[in-house]
Scaffold this motif. Structure first.
Motif, PDB file in Angstrom:
ATOM      1  N   ASN A  33      19.891 -16.284 -12.631  1.00 51.51           N
ATOM      2  CA  ASN A  33      21.042 -15.402 -12.468  1.00 51.51           C
ATOM      3  C   ASN A  33      21.476 -15.298 -11.011  1.00 51.51           C
ATOM      4  OD1 ASN A  33      21.695 -14.720 -15.097  1.00 51.51           O
ATOM      5  ND2 ASN A  33      20.227 -13.040 -15.193  1.00 51.51           N
ATOM      6  N   ARG A  34      20.504 -15.400 -10.114  1.00 55.79           N
ATOM      7  CA  ARG A  34      20.896 -15.393  -8.694  1.00 55.79           C
ATOM      8  C   ARG A  34      21.656 -16.676  -8.358  1.00 55.79           C
ATOM      9  NH1 ARG A  34      18.156 -13.154  -3.192  1.00 55.79           N
ATOM     10  NH2 ARG A  34      20.114 -13.317  -2.056  1.00 55.79           N
ATOM     11  N   LEU A  35      21.234 -17.791  -8.935  1.00 53.02           N
ATOM     12  CA  LEU A  35      21.968 -19.047  -8.758  1.00 53.02           C
ATOM     13  C   LEU A  35      23.407 -18.875  -9.229  1.00 53.02           C
ATOM     14  CD1 LEU A  35      22.237 -22.142  -8.274  1.00 53.02           C
ATOM     15  CD2 LEU A  35      21.393 -22.443 -10.631  1.00 53.02           C
ATOM     16  N   ARG A  36      23.591 -18.272 -10.399  1.00 51.54           N
ATOM     17  CA  ARG A  36      24.937 -18.088 -10.941  1.00 51.54           C
ATOM     18  C   ARG A  36      25.772 -17.185 -10.035  1.00 51.54           C
ATOM     19  NH1 ARG A  36      22.237 -17.227 -16.807  1.00 51.54           N
ATOM     20  NH2 ARG A  36      22.193 -19.413 -17.458  1.00 51.54           N
ATOM     21  N   LEU A  55      22.106 -13.991   3.977  1.00 49.81           N
ATOM     22  CA  LEU A  55      22.396 -14.091   2.544  1.00 49.81           C
ATOM     23  C   LEU A  55      22.380 -15.549   2.101  1.00 49.81           C
ATOM     24  CD1 LEU A  55      23.125 -12.404   0.055  1.00 49.81           C
ATOM     25  CD2 LEU A  55      25.531 -12.667   0.654  1.00 49.81           C
ATOM     26  N   GLY A  56      22.935 -16.431   2.941  1.00 46.87           N
ATOM     27  CA  GLY A  56      22.915 -17.856   2.634  1.00 46.87           C
ATOM     28  C   GLY A  56      21.506 -18.396   2.588  1.00 46.87           C
ATOM     29  N   ARG A  57      20.678 -17.953   3.525  1.00 47.36           N
ATOM     30  CA  ARG A  57      19.280 -18.412   3.557  1.00 47.36           C
ATOM     31  C   ARG A  57      18.537 -17.972   2.290  1.00 47.36           C
ATOM     32  NH1 ARG A  57      14.539 -16.491   4.215  1.00 47.36           N
ATOM     33  NH2 ARG A  57      15.293 -14.378   4.581  1.00 47.36           N
ATOM     34  N   GLN A  58      18.750 -16.722   1.885  1.00 43.66           N
ATOM     35  CA  GLN A  58      18.076 -16.209   0.696  1.00 43.66           C
ATOM     36  C   GLN A  58      18.472 -17.004  -0.552  1.00 43.66           C
ATOM     37  OE1 GLN A  58      18.856 -12.011   0.325  1.00 43.66           O
ATOM     38  NE2 GLN A  58      17.956 -11.504   2.312  1.00 43.66           N
ATOM     39  N   ASN A  59      19.744 -17.325  -0.672  1.00 40.83           N
ATOM     40  CA  ASN A  59      20.198 -18.080  -1.838  1.00 40.83           C
ATOM     41  C   ASN A  59      19.694 -19.514  -1.812  1.00 40.83           C
ATOM     42  OD1 ASN A  59      22.026 -16.395  -3.622  1.00 40.83           O
ATOM     43  ND2 ASN A  59      22.924 -15.946  -1.640  1.00 40.83           N
ATOM     44  N   ALA A  60      19.618 -20.122  -0.625  1.00 39.99           N
ATOM     45  CA  ALA A  60      19.061 -21.473  -0.508  1.00 39.99           C
ATOM     46  C   ALA A  60      17.590 -21.480  -0.913  1.00 39.99           C
ATOM     47  CB  ALA A  60      19.225 -21.987   0.921  1.00 39.99           C
ATOM     48  N   GLU A  61      16.863 -20.444  -0.523  1.00 47.11           N
ATOM     49  CA  GLU A  61      15.447 -20.340  -0.899  1.00 47.11           C
ATOM     50  C   GLU A  61      15.287 -20.200  -2.405  1.00 47.11           C
ATOM     51  OE1 GLU A  61      13.899 -17.088   1.340  1.00 47.11           O
ATOM     52  OE2 GLU A  61      13.629 -18.277   3.184  1.00 47.11           O
ATOM     53  N   CYS A  62      16.211 -19.490  -3.031  1.00 48.40           N
ATOM     54  CA  CYS A  62      16.178 -19.333  -4.489  1.00 48.40           C
ATOM     55  C   CYS A  62      16.339 -20.695  -5.172  1.00 48.40           C
ATOM     56  CB  CYS A  62      17.279 -18.374  -4.927  1.00 48.40           C
ATOM     57  SG  CYS A  62      17.626 -18.382  -6.699  1.00 48.40           S
ATOM     58  N   ILE A  63      17.317 -21.465  -4.719  1.00 47.96           N
ATOM     59  CA  ILE A  63      17.549 -22.788  -5.311  1.00 47.96           C
ATOM     60  C   ILE A  63      16.348 -23.692  -5.073  1.00 47.96           C
ATOM     61  CG2 ILE A  63      19.012 -24.856  -5.229  1.00 47.96           C
ATOM     62  CD1 ILE A  63      21.316 -22.947  -4.360  1.00 47.96           C
ATOM     63  N   GLN A  64      15.810 -23.656  -3.859  1.00 49.44           N
ATOM     64  CA  GLN A  64      14.641 -24.484  -3.543  1.00 49.44           C
ATOM     65  C   GLN A  64      13.454 -24.105  -4.416  1.00 49.44           C
ATOM     66  OE1 GLN A  64      14.617 -27.119  -1.153  1.00 49.44           O
ATOM     67  NE2 GLN A  64      12.843 -27.512  -2.448  1.00 49.44           N
ATOM     68  N   ARG A  65      13.278 -22.814  -4.651  1.00 52.97           N
ATOM     69  CA  ARG A  65      12.182 -22.342  -5.489  1.00 52.97           C
ATOM     70  C   ARG A  65      12.323 -22.885  -6.913  1.00 52.97           C
ATOM     71  NH1 ARG A  65      12.476 -17.524  -3.759  1.00 52.97           N
ATOM     72  NH2 ARG A  65      13.878 -16.677  -5.353  1.00 52.97           N
ATOM     73  N   MET A  66      13.531 -22.903  -7.428  1.00 50.39           N
ATOM     74  CA  MET A  66      13.760 -23.437  -8.772  1.00 50.39           C
ATOM     75  C   MET A  66      13.440 -24.932  -8.829  1.00 50.39           C
ATOM     76  SD  MET A  66      17.240 -21.443  -9.988  1.00 50.39           S
ATOM     77  CE  MET A  66      17.093 -21.993 -11.693  1.00 50.39           C
ATOM     78  N   ILE A  67      13.840 -25.658  -7.790  1.00 48.19           N
ATOM     79  CA  ILE A  67      13.535 -27.097  -7.747  1.00 48.19           C
ATOM     80  C   ILE A  67      12.028 -27.302  -7.709  1.00 48.19           C
ATOM     81  CG2 ILE A  67      13.771 -29.220  -6.413  1.00 48.19           C
ATOM     82  CD1 ILE A  67      16.463 -28.130  -5.384  1.00 48.19           C
ATOM     83  N   ASP A  68      11.345 -26.538  -6.851  1.00 47.43           N
ATOM     84  CA  ASP A  68       9.888 -26.666  -6.711  1.00 47.43           C
ATOM     85  C   ASP A  68       9.168 -26.317  -8.006  1.00 47.43           C
ATOM     86  OD1 ASP A  68      10.304 -27.394  -4.092  1.00 47.43           O
ATOM     87  OD2 ASP A  68       9.823 -25.411  -3.261  1.00 47.43           O
ATOM     88  N   SER A 511      26.190 -11.719  -4.017  1.00 40.57           N
ATOM     89  CA  SER A 511      25.144 -12.685  -4.385  1.00 40.57           C
ATOM     90  C   SER A 511      23.775 -12.285  -3.852  1.00 40.57           C
ATOM     91  CB  SER A 511      25.515 -14.085  -3.875  1.00 40.57           C
ATOM     92  OG  SER A 511      25.625 -14.096  -2.461  1.00 40.57           O
ATOM     93  N   THR A 512      23.501 -10.954  -3.825  1.00 41.59           N
ATOM     94  CA  THR A 512      22.179 -10.472  -3.439  1.00 41.59           C
ATOM     95  C   THR A 512      21.196 -10.714  -4.582  1.00 41.59           C
ATOM     96  OG1 THR A 512      22.723  -8.271  -4.266  1.00 41.59           O
ATOM     97  CG2 THR A 512      23.136  -8.696  -1.929  1.00 41.59           C
ATOM     98  N   GLY A 513      19.932 -10.394  -4.333  1.00 36.30           N
ATOM     99  CA  GLY A 513      18.901 -10.672  -5.336  1.00 36.30           C
ATOM    100  C   GLY A 513      18.478  -9.469  -6.133  1.00 36.30           C
ATOM    101  N   PHE A 514      19.353  -8.462  -6.269  1.00 33.74           N
ATOM    102  CA  PHE A 514      18.972  -7.227  -6.940  1.00 33.74           C
ATOM    103  C   PHE A 514      19.774  -7.000  -8.218  1.00 33.74           C
ATOM    104  CE2 PHE A 514      18.637  -6.254  -2.275  1.00 33.74           C
ATOM    105  CZ  PHE A 514      17.254  -6.429  -2.200  1.00 33.74           C
ATOM    106  N   THR A 515      19.157  -6.267  -9.163  1.00 41.80           N
ATOM    107  CA  THR A 515      19.850  -5.844 -10.371  1.00 41.80           C
ATOM    108  C   THR A 515      19.274  -4.526 -10.851  1.00 41.80           C
ATOM    109  OG1 THR A 515      20.456  -6.416 -12.653  1.00 41.80           O
ATOM    110  CG2 THR A 515      18.291  -7.143 -11.890  1.00 41.80           C
TER     111      THR A 515
END
Length: 546
Positions: A33-36, A55-68, A511-515
């Motif tokens: 959902n953070r990716l979306r 914010l950009g760094r946090q979202n890049a880390e999210c995508i990298q985590r999914m790849i990993d 595009s923060t990481g909270f809900t």
């Protein structure tokens, strides 16, 4: 710890909660959902609490985590879906995410990313952005075999006229040119017409004509190939001819005969109403949206004129809107800009035409995916706290709370039974109904005073007033902290008192990481704000399909 007892939002009510940027306890949004959110909203401009780079760094880390975690192919599938279906307002977040997958060492993610390069990067601007992102992310030279092959195919899969238009309309972006990219990718054409365009890019028109004009008279050349080559050479010749044209009539003839576009026209002729009249005949929808002010400034779109009628008809044509992948946010931004009567930069001024404003209003709703109404009872709750004053998608004239209202209107126009409310640290009076135009809604939102954030208030308000609601939609940045009860607790209390299995949809406007949606509750869902597919997602969740 898992309590139904009222718990202040500044205290943890569940063990898996985390602290948000405002100090309140919420949940981390899932990586998918953070990716979306990132694909829809990007990180441009940051948020009220978080800077753009962070914010950009946090979202890049999210995508990298999914790849990993082995989800690289799922990431690419989501990237392609949002791009091809036109669900994201801007392409840069999508292209950045694609480059992250392509430059990763994970072979499956890399292969999947390069396989969809042409689907996602449809014009040279996108391709150059992908190349630039790839260079910045690369640990080595950045031009390995997979990278070269994918970029070669981007060029080679286009027919002659498509390629000629691409290389002349978008000659360079981000410091990159087609000559650079063709050289670094070692592109070798498989068709003669492709070779002719490559030659034009590298050596210019004169050499191209000397080498390839004979193909049009060669008796051994297939008639279809001859025609394609002739058309391409004629088009490239017209592009070069336009550069040295001396009068507007000559330019008009070139536009009408060869379908030249604005980017082919020398700047000096862009003040001519006759030139713009000719351009308008085949003007793409995105270009028309960007140039409404310009065309009004030269009096092309006069009241009751054929040109005005053409523009308004196209803006309200759902088929054209969908075909051009026009995003609702792009329409909203065009409306906000057009209504100012002046360009953001420079001296451009125009008289605002209300017919165009009305057409843009219609276009906004048609840019969303159309869905059938659910018949459910909705409460559309807009966060108007101070943190929602930050801009979205880098647009200085569209704040998150105005964007929230525009999103809410898409549901309000579809569903018959809706209660519209606004909240900060208290319920805020708001006067919005389905018959209002977008500009009226924006004016109403700007009028509202801002305060602190309590996302539990919509549920508490509905409970106090005994309002039957099946689906609460809260449009927020999830930086809640003020209230004495958590939003999920307020929803549980509402369900129990009203004996209604009410659902909660959290529409994240940043595009923060909270809900605020409890991930363990199947009746709560998090979704990305300004997703053009939002009405479909809302409908499916409301009726139990997801």
């Amino acid at each position: 710890m898992d309590t139904d007892a009222d718990t202040p939002q500044m205290k943890k009510a569940k063990l898996d909660q985390v602290v948000n940027s405002a100090g309140g306890f919420v949940w981390e949004v899932s990586d998918m959902n953070r990716l979306r959110r990132f694909l829809c909203l990007g990180s441009e401009g940051g948020t009220y609490y978080i800077g753009e780079k962070e914010l950009g760094r946090q979202n890049a880390e999210c995508i990298q985590r999914m790849i990993d975690n082995g989800e690289g192919e799922k990431v690419v599938e989501e990237i392609k879906t949002f791009s091809v279906e036109g669900r994201a307002a801007k392409q840069n977040p999508i292209i950045f995410a694609l480059a992250l997958c392509a430059r990763d060492s994970n072979k499956k993610a890399k292969k999947a990313a390069y396989n969809v390069l042409s689907d996602v990067c449809r014009i040279p601007t996108h391709l150059f952005a992908f190349v630039e992102f790839s260079e910045s992310l690369s640990k080595g030279t950045g031009w390995g075999r997979a990278h070269r092959t994918a970029i070669q195919n981007w060029y080679k899969r286009k027919n002659g006229k498509q390629l000629a238009l691409a290389v002349t309309k978008y000659r360079n972006r981000n410091g990159w040119t087609h000559r650079d990219v063709l050289r670094l990718s070692h592109a070798k054409p498989e068709k003669k017409v492709t070779a002719a365009v490559f030659k034009y890019v590298i050596k210019g028109l004169k050499v191209t004509k000397e080498e390839f004009c004979k193909e049009t008279s060669d008796g051994d050349t297939d008639e279809k190939e001859k025609k394609e080559m002739t058309d391409v050479i004629d088009f490239l010749s017209a592009v070069e001819e336009a550069k040295s044209a001396k009068d507007e009539q000559h330019i008009v003839q070139l536009i009408e005969k060869h379908q030249l576009v604005r980017e082919h026209i020398p700047t000096g002729f862009l003040k001519s109403d006759q030139v713009w009249k000719a351009l308008l005949q085949e003007m793409p929808m995105t270009a028309m949206l960007r140039n409404l002010g310009k065309m009004c400034s030269i009096d092309l779109l006069k009241p009751d004129s054929d040109e005005l009628n053409t523009v308004c008809a196209r803006l309200q044509n759902e088929v054209l809107i969908k075909r051009a992948r026009i995003h609702p946010f792009s329409v909203l931004l065009a409306l906000k800009t057009y209504q100012t009567g002046r360009g953001e930069k420079g001296k451009l001024r125009w008289e605002v035409n209300q017919e165009i404003c009305k057409a843009l209003d219609v276009a906004f709703y048609k840019a969303f995916k159309n869905v059938e109404p659910t018949g459910q009872r909705f409460m559309l709750a807009m966060d108007v706290s101070g943190s929602m004053s930050s801009c979205i998608l880098g647009a200085k004239n569209v704040s998150a709370h105005c964007g929230a209202a525009a999103m809410a209107m898409a549901t309000l126009k579809t569903e018959e039974n809706c209660h519209v409310v606004a909240f900060s640290h208290e319920m805020v009076p708001i006067n919005i109904n389905r018959d209002m135009k977008l500009d009226e809604v924006m004016t109403e939102m700007v009028r509202i005073p801002m305060g602190a954030t309590d996302c539990a208030l919509p549920m508490l308000h509905a409970q106090k007033k005994n309002i039957p609601i099946d689906v609460f939609i809260v449009y927020t940045d999830c930086e809640t902290w003020f209230g004495q009860v958590h939003p999920f607790q307020a929803l549980r209390q509402y369900r129990e008192k009203m004996n209604i299995p009410a659902k909660l949809i959290v529409c994240g406007m940043t595009s923060t990481g909270f809900t605020i949606a409890d991930p363990s509750d199947a009746g709560m869902m998090d979704m990305a704000g300004f997703d053009a597919g939002a009405p479909e997602v809302i409908r499916n969740f409301a009726i139990g399909n997801i």
